[in-house]
Design a protein around this motif. Structure first.
Motif, mmCIF file in Angstrom:
data_model
loop_
_atom_site.group_PDB
_atom_site.id
_atom_site.type_symbol
_atom_site.label_atom_id
_atom_site.label_comp_id
_atom_site.label_asym_id
_atom_site.label_seq_id
_atom_site.Cartn_x
_atom_site.Cartn_y
_atom_site.Cartn_z
ATOM 1 N N GLU A 1 -19.325 30.618 94.670
ATOM 2 C CA GLU A 1 -19.307 32.077 94.843
ATOM 3 C C GLU A 1 -18.413 32.467 96.012
ATOM 4 O O GLU A 1 -17.582 33.377 95.916
ATOM 5 C CB GLU A 1 -20.726 32.617 95.062
ATOM 6 C CG GLU A 1 -21.664 32.435 93.883
ATOM 7 C CD GLU A 1 -22.322 31.053 93.874
ATOM 8 O OE1 GLU A 1 -22.062 30.257 94.815
ATOM 9 O OE2 GLU A 1 -23.077 30.766 92.923
ATOM 10 N N LEU A 2 -18.584 31.767 97.138
ATOM 11 C CA LEU A 2 -17.760 32.056 98.306
ATOM 12 C C LEU A 2 -16.306 31.690 98.038
ATOM 13 O O LEU A 2 -15.383 32.359 98.515
ATOM 14 C CB LEU A 2 -18.291 31.285 99.521
ATOM 15 C CG LEU A 2 -17.802 31.718 100.904
ATOM 16 C CD1 LEU A 2 -18.161 33.173 101.171
ATOM 17 C CD2 LEU A 2 -18.404 30.829 101.981
ATOM 18 N N ALA A 3 -16.089 30.637 97.262
ATOM 19 C CA ALA A 3 -14.730 30.220 96.923
ATOM 20 C C ALA A 3 -13.994 31.327 96.174
ATOM 21 O O ALA A 3 -12.809 31.577 96.428
ATOM 22 C CB ALA A 3 -14.770 28.953 96.080
ATOM 23 N N VAL A 4 -14.686 32.008 95.260
ATOM 24 C CA VAL A 4 -14.066 33.095 94.495
ATOM 25 C C VAL A 4 -13.626 34.217 95.429
ATOM 26 O O VAL A 4 -12.535 34.793 95.276
ATOM 27 C CB VAL A 4 -15.038 33.620 93.420
ATOM 28 C CG1 VAL A 4 -14.493 34.897 92.788
ATOM 29 C CG2 VAL A 4 -15.282 32.558 92.355
ATOM 30 N N VAL A 5 -14.467 34.531 96.432
ATOM 31 C CA VAL A 5 -14.119 35.582 97.398
ATOM 32 C C VAL A 5 -12.871 35.197 98.182
ATOM 33 O O VAL A 5 -11.933 36.001 98.338
ATOM 34 C CB VAL A 5 -15.301 35.834 98.358
ATOM 35 C CG1 VAL A 5 -14.901 36.842 99.441
ATOM 36 C CG2 VAL A 5 -16.519 36.337 97.601
ATOM 37 N N PHE A 6 -12.827 33.959 98.669
ATOM 38 C CA PHE A 6 -11.672 33.500 99.435
ATOM 39 C C PHE A 6 -10.409 33.455 98.572
ATOM 40 O O PHE A 6 -9.325 33.845 99.022
ATOM 41 C CB PHE A 6 -11.950 32.120 100.035
ATOM 42 C CG PHE A 6 -12.572 32.174 101.405
ATOM 43 C CD1 PHE A 6 -11.800 32.025 102.542
ATOM 44 C CD2 PHE A 6 -13.936 32.375 101.552
ATOM 45 C CE1 PHE A 6 -12.359 32.072 103.804
ATOM 46 C CE2 PHE A 6 -14.517 32.421 102.807
ATOM 47 C CZ PHE A 6 -13.721 32.264 103.944
ATOM 48 N N ILE B 1 -2.875 30.667 103.171
ATOM 49 C CA ILE B 1 -3.778 29.749 103.876
ATOM 50 C C ILE B 1 -5.220 29.985 103.449
ATOM 51 O O ILE B 1 -5.987 29.037 103.232
ATOM 52 C CB ILE B 1 -3.615 29.930 105.401
ATOM 53 C CG1 ILE B 1 -2.201 29.506 105.832
ATOM 54 C CG2 ILE B 1 -4.664 29.128 106.154
ATOM 55 C CD1 ILE B 1 -1.852 29.881 107.250
ATOM 56 N N THR B 2 -5.606 31.252 103.316
ATOM 57 C CA THR B 2 -6.962 31.590 102.874
ATOM 58 C C THR B 2 -7.225 31.038 101.475
ATOM 59 O O THR B 2 -8.326 30.574 101.167
ATOM 60 C CB THR B 2 -7.170 33.115 102.875
ATOM 61 O OG1 THR B 2 -6.906 33.618 104.194
ATOM 62 C CG2 THR B 2 -8.597 33.479 102.484
ATOM 63 N N THR B 3 -6.207 31.062 100.622
ATOM 64 C CA THR B 3 -6.341 30.489 99.282
ATOM 65 C C THR B 3 -6.649 28.995 99.362
ATOM 66 O O THR B 3 -7.447 28.466 98.581
ATOM 67 C CB THR B 3 -5.048 30.719 98.474
ATOM 68 O OG1 THR B 3 -4.777 32.123 98.405
ATOM 69 C CG2 THR B 3 -5.181 30.164 97.063
ATOM 70 N N GLY C 1 -10.750 24.579 98.798
ATOM 71 C CA GLY C 1 -11.608 23.577 99.416
ATOM 72 C C GLY C 1 -13.073 23.840 99.164
ATOM 73 O O GLY C 1 -13.870 22.895 99.028
ATOM 74 N N MET C 2 -13.443 25.125 99.096
ATOM 75 C CA MET C 2 -14.834 25.454 98.800
ATOM 76 C C MET C 2 -15.171 25.185 97.332
ATOM 77 O O MET C 2 -16.308 24.875 96.998
ATOM 78 C CB MET C 2 -15.100 26.928 99.140
ATOM 79 C CG MET C 2 -15.005 27.227 100.620
ATOM 80 S SD MET C 2 -15.130 28.998 100.958
ATOM 81 C CE MET C 2 -14.948 28.987 102.746
ATOM 82 N N MET C 3 -14.171 25.307 96.482
ATOM 83 C CA MET C 3 -14.374 25.054 95.060
ATOM 84 C C MET C 3 -14.439 23.553 94.764
ATOM 85 O O MET C 3 -15.200 23.106 93.897
ATOM 86 C CB MET C 3 -13.230 25.694 94.252
ATOM 87 C CG MET C 3 -13.434 25.677 92.753
ATOM 88 S SD MET C 3 -14.683 26.881 92.208
ATOM 89 C CE MET C 3 -13.767 28.419 92.398
ATOM 90 N N ALA C 4 -13.634 22.764 95.511
ATOM 91 C CA ALA C 4 -13.569 21.312 95.271
ATOM 92 C C ALA C 4 -13.648 20.582 96.611
ATOM 93 O O ALA C 4 -12.613 20.190 97.168
ATOM 94 C CB ALA C 4 -12.283 20.955 94.538
#
Length: 255
Positions: free
Chosen positions: A177-182, A218-220, A225-228
């Motif tokens: 969920e947080l990965a999608v936001v980032f 960079i945020t991407t 990293g949060m996704m994988a």
């Protein structure tokens, strides 16, 4: 350190004869102290102190010129800095209470606290120029003297990124969920900064939007990293290389 040193040397030559040069140097040294403090910090109180010192001292750099545009940019910058400090303080209280420790390494490995993560996402996002929180950058950079703009864009904007790296469990846990936001914020900022920056006439505003775009890239990387989390070591290397490149290149372009 290279960029701070170059900007200090440039300030001594470019501000020669400026009646407020001493004031600029005081704020510059305070911002440098805060920047180095938050980088070296190993616990929350020291990190927060350095972050706050850097943020408020750099407001003095933005307001240095003293005209209406500089005062407007400084007021907006201070307002957002105060908002960011409050959000970070509350987020840190939640995290420390949950983890039972003020150590940065302990907090990074602790179980995520959703409320704290939301607060830190916005609090650090203000400093990082994240999408929808970026509007202070195009005002602050044109208003500040050139050496101040160089360190604002080259190093101080990275404090938000460093906060995310320090306080989010990157490489430890998957957070889709947080990965999608980032990812959404990062990709949005990268495209918005490029498109809007191309329409600007002031060179410093162009560079400000360029920083927004590159911080979006960079945020991407953080979102990936949060996704994988298993790919985070390789992603971290790429992120740090891009950070170093952006800091040196953007500082050189401003100077």
């Amino acid at each position: 350190s290279v960029l701070w040193t170059a900007c200090a040397w440039y300030a001594r030559t470019s501000l020669k004869g400026d009646e407020y040069r001493t004031r600029f140097e005081v704020f510059f040294l305070l911002a440098l102290t805060g920047n180095l403090t938050l980088i070296l910090a190993q616990d929350v109180p020291v990190f927060y102190t350095g972050f706050a010192l850097m943020g408020f001292a750099s407001a003095g750099l933005v307001a240095h010129r003293g005209d209406a545009a500089a005062r407007r940019a400084a007021r907006l910058y201070v307002s957002l800095a105060v908002l960011g400090e409050v959000l970070l303080f509350v987020g840190f209280v939640y995290m420390v209470s949950s983890a039972g420790s003020t150590s940065l390494s302990a907090l990074q490995r602790a179980a995520p606290v959703p409320v704290a993560q939301a607060l830190l996402l916005v609090g650090f996002g203000i400093k990082a120029g994240a999408l929808t929180l970026h509007f202070w950058l195009p005002l602050a950079h044109p208003a500040a003297p050139l050496p101040a703009s160089a360190v604002l864009s080259g190093t101080m904007i990275k404090a938000g990124l460093l906060g995310w790296l320090r306080f989010f469990p990157l490489g430890y846990a998957e957070q889709p969920e947080l990965a999608v936001v980032f990812l959404a914020a990062g990709l949005g900022a990268s495209f918005l900064g490029t498109v809007v920056g191309a329409t600007q006439e002031n060179p410093k505003a162009v560079l400000a939007y360029s920083s927004i775009s590159q911080m979006g890239i960079i945020t991407t990387g953080l979102g990936m990293g949060m996704m994988a989390p298993q790919a985070w070591p390789e992603l971290l290397t790429a992120v740090l290389l891009y950070v170093a490149h952006h800091g040196l290149a953007k500082g050189a372009l401003f100077l």
